[in-house]
Scaffold this active site. Structure first.
Site, PDB file in Angstrom:
ATOM      1  N   LYS A   1       0.843  -1.202   0.000  1.00 34.07           N
ATOM      2  CA  LYS A   1       0.000   0.000   0.000  1.00 34.07           C
ATOM      3  C   LYS A   1       0.878   1.252   0.000  1.00 34.07           C
ATOM      4  CE  LYS A   1      -3.952  -2.216   2.156  1.00 34.07           C
ATOM      5  NZ  LYS A   1      -4.605  -2.634   3.391  1.00 34.07           N
TER       6      LYS A   1
ATOM      7  N   GLN B   1      -4.676  -1.293   9.658  1.00 26.58           N
ATOM      8  CA  GLN B   1      -4.639  -2.629   9.063  1.00 26.58           C
ATOM      9  C   GLN B   1      -5.244  -3.660  10.023  1.00 26.58           C
ATOM     10  OE1 GLN B   1      -3.432  -3.353   5.855  1.00 26.58           O
ATOM     11  NE2 GLN B   1      -4.319  -5.362   6.264  1.00 26.58           N
TER      12      GLN B   1
ATOM     13  N   ASP C   1     -11.134   3.533   4.119  1.00 24.13           N
ATOM     14  CA  ASP C   1     -11.517   2.118   4.035  1.00 24.13           C
ATOM     15  C   ASP C   1     -13.040   1.974   3.992  1.00 24.13           C
ATOM     16  OD1 ASP C   1      -9.696   0.096   3.722  1.00 24.13           O
ATOM     17  OD2 ASP C   1      -9.171  -0.043   5.847  1.00 24.13           O
TER      18      ASP C   1
END
Ligand code: NAD
Length: 291
Positions: A54, A98, A121
């Site tokens: 990422k 994460q 997200d």
């Protein structure tokens, strides 16, 4: 195989290139690059790989990457304090924590602490509510990537029958909401669904997000249907999806491979969401649907 292969890798590369160009233009207008902060707690090897890729993709798209790696024994209060600092940091447009978090940490408490306008997200309940009610927010990256692949392949989705297999907050539910907003007739199938093949027999679109290797059989698929396989299952035969590719590809009109289908779209959509967040926060105009 009769189905056309939906090349998610190529679609993701095109999306990343468009996002990169728009990020450069944003930096010229706003005097700073869009910024994405990624928080990793602990040393889970798969999560470490995801976070590294990422970060690389963020920099390649002309954005600023802020990586925060915390030890596995980090306590809840310290993690929340970091989220608060990132919420307040003007250089940070998007925040991603994460998952999974190490045992003992409360993921829900952390995710709901993220400023919904930096929640790239799309996991915050405010963004789930915005999606459900048709307001502008952030949509989880994996289902959004599936939608882009479907639009690219089928154009207008209006009136099509879609079956989404799986009802997780991360994939199934937002996928169903997105397809409903596209005017599909949507069926959500899950572990208690009876006679799944009966539902699939009418489906022009199948999105499989089950988490079971090769679960969807070709003879369940309507001839000519478009099949999107979200599954990532590690087996002795390597990485396989939730669809039995061999049999489904001989019936479907188009199908995503695993790997190389949905997976690459997820990171590309994360970059897209970060770009959108930067524009919204800076008050710079952007036609998000045209990215
Ligand atoms: P999950 O375990 O949270 O949800 C699985 C869903 O499948 C549940 O809603 C359950 O009701 C349903 N299900 C289970 N057994 C079923 C059955 N027999 N019939 C019908 N439905 C059944 O999983 P998730 O997080 O939604 O992920 C699903 C899959 O997608 C996994 O393989 C995961 O690895 C993969 N995934 C891929 C990406 C990507 O970037 N490509 C991102 C997220 C998840």
């Amino acid at each position: 195989m009769t189905a056309e292969l939906i090349d998610g890798k190529a679609a993701a590369q095109r999306l990343r290139a468009r996002v990169g160009d728009l990020a450069t233009r944003f930096a010229e207008d706003a005097g700073r690059k869009p910024g994405l902060a990624v928080v990793l707690v602990g040393e889970d090897p798969a999560s470490s790989v995801y976070v590294r890729s990422k970060g690389k993709a963020t920099v390649a798209a002309n954005m600023e990457s802020f990586e925060h790696r915390l030890p596995a024994d980090t306590d809840q209060a310290d993690l929340i304090a970091l989220v608060d600092r990132l919420n307040a940091d003007p250089a940070v447009d998007g925040i991603l924590v994460q998952l999974p978090l190490p045992a003992g940490l409360d993921a829900d408490a952390v995710l709901t602490r993220i400023d919904p306008d930096k929640d790239v997200d799309g996991f915050h309940p405010v963004n789930a509510g915005r999606l459900a009610t048709g307001l502008n927010g952030f949509v989880p990256c994996t289902p959004y990537g599936c939608l882009l692949l479907l639009r690219e392949r089928l154009g207008d989705l209006s009136g099509l029958n879609a079956v989404v297999i799986g009802r997780s907050n991360i994939v199934g539910k937002p996928m169903a909401a997105l397809l409903t907003a596209e005017n599909c007739t949507v069926t959500i199938a899950h572990s208690r669904t009876r006679n799944l093949p009966h539902h699939l027999a009418h489906a022009d679109i199948v999105v499989a997000a089950v988490g079971r290797a090769k679960f969807v059989q070709g003879d369940w698929v309507k001839p000519g249907a478009t099949v999107i396989d979200v599954g990532i299952n590690r087996t002795d035969d390597g990485l396989v999806g939730d669809v039995d590719f061999e049999s489904a590809a001989s019936v479907a009109g188009a199908i995503t491979p695993v790997p190389g289908g949905v997976g690459p779209m997820t990171i590309a959509c994360l970059l897209r969401n970060t770009l959108v967040a930067a524009h919204r926060r800076a008050g710079v105009a952007l036609d998000a649907d045209a990215i």
